[in-house]
Design an enzyme around this catalytic site. Structure first.
Site, PDB file in Angstrom:
ATOM      1  N   ARG A   1       0.818  -1.215   0.000  1.00  0.00           N
ATOM      2  CA  ARG A   1       0.000   0.000   0.000  1.00  0.00           C
ATOM      3  C   ARG A   1       0.851   1.264   0.000  1.00  0.00           C
ATOM      4  NH1 ARG A   1      -1.911  -0.046   4.850  1.00  0.00           N
ATOM      5  NH2 ARG A   1      -3.085   1.871   4.573  1.00  0.00           N
ATOM      6  N   LYS A   2       2.145   1.134  -0.187  1.00  0.00           N
ATOM      7  CA  LYS A   2       3.025   2.307  -0.249  1.00  0.00           C
ATOM      8  C   LYS A   2       2.931   2.898  -1.652  1.00  0.00           C
ATOM      9  CE  LYS A   2       6.130   0.460   3.277  1.00  0.00           C
ATOM     10  NZ  LYS A   2       7.497  -0.043   3.582  1.00  0.00           N
ATOM     11  N   THR A   3       1.827   3.598  -1.858  1.00  0.00           N
ATOM     12  CA  THR A   3       1.479   4.102  -3.180  1.00  0.00           C
ATOM     13  C   THR A   3       1.242   5.601  -3.125  1.00  0.00           C
ATOM     14  OG1 THR A   3      -0.842   3.620  -2.744  1.00  0.00           O
ATOM     15  CG2 THR A   3       0.418   1.903  -3.847  1.00  0.00           C
TER      16      THR A   3
END
Length: 287
Positions: free
Chosen positions: A137-139
């Site tokens: 989820r490091k977006t």
């Protein structure tokens, strides 16, 4: 066109409208001032890098949304290997429309192609092992669906899309709750009460937590920042009873050795947040 399930026409149109509102505002005055309204021209999408192309389908939707009369002549597909000098497509029609769409289409394609290339490189590094590369989820906020789409185009796999489609009990959840056993028990009660059928993953930091998570009967056990020997020990101890995922500072240099420990998945935030932009340009074709 087959879109990932997390991308809908409604989401696409909302993103495109907001992006044009941000970029165009009350008008593309550079274009309006210098290019006649009725001018017709064509431009070609030139590849100036080597890797995996991504975002062509999105670019087509962007052009079509802004001006349905624009015509795309496509030579390359998303997921294809490309090299410097290739032409992905030509767009023909209103010169004003092409110019106004140029930057949005390029921004999306350059970002997506960079991610697809990074994901593809990571998958090649673990080729022949059991491991699959996952994103995280490091977006970029409000651009996640395209970044994860690019991961898929590059040949890697998507982890959960957001906080709602899978339970992941990370170290802070466990520490705030007290321990893994309690956190998992409370999670199962919560899911049953709310009629939710979600997989449960638990992040572990040592072998004691691995044993506790396995006893708690979860679906996935994350091995976070384990050294290689401890990771091998954990995989052997779990012995296929649940899926295993390696996580924590995964790099191109370390990923092969991690895959060879026998883990099922390797999650890498870097395939998105550290992917360099891919060099592309949209150039007018001179008559």
């Amino acid at each position: 066109m087959n879109l990932p399930p997390y991308i809908t026409q409604e989401k696409l149109q909302f993103f495109i409208r907001q992006a044009f509102l941000e970029d165009v505002g009350d008008g593309d005055h550079s274009t309006l001032a210098s290019v006649p309204y009725d001018a017709i021209q064509e431009a070609e999408l030139k590849v100036k890098d080597n890797g995996i192309i991504a975002g062509i389908e999105l670019a087509k939707i962007i052009f079509d949304t802004f001006d349905p009369s624009l015509k795309i002549e496509q030579y390359i597909n998303d997921g294809d290997k490309v090299q410097f000098g290739d032409v992905a497509f030509k767009v023909k029609g209103s010169s004003q429309s092409i110019l106004t769409c140029e930057r949005l289409a390029l921004n999306c394609m350059q970002r997506m192609s960079g991610i697809a290339t990074y994901a593809h490189e990571m998958m090649e590094l673990v080729s022949g092992t059991n491991a699959k590369i996952l994103d995280t989820r490091k977006t970029t906020p409000n651009f996640r669906m395209f970044e994860k789409w690019a991961v898929k185009i590059g040949g890697a796999e998507n982890h959960r899309f957001g906080l709602y489609d899978m339970v992941m009990l990370k170290d802070n959840h466990v520490d705030f709750c007290g321990n893994i056993t309690k956190a998992v028990a409370q999670t199962k009660d919560y899911l049953e009460k709310h009629h939710l059928h979600l997989k449960i993953e638990v992040e572990t930091r040592n072998m004691d937590e691995v044993k506790e998570a396995l006893e708690a009967n979860v679906d996935f056990i994350m091995l976070d920042n384990f050294d290689l020997e401890t990771m091998k020990e954990a995989v052997q101890y779990i012995n296929g009873q649940v899926k295993t995922e390696a996580s924590g500072g995964i790099t191109k240099e370390s990923v092969r050795a991690i895959a060879e420990t026998g883990v099922d998945f390797i999650s890498s935030g870097a395939i998105i947040h550290s992917a360099p932009n891919f060099d592309l340009s949209l150039k007018a074709v001179k008559a």
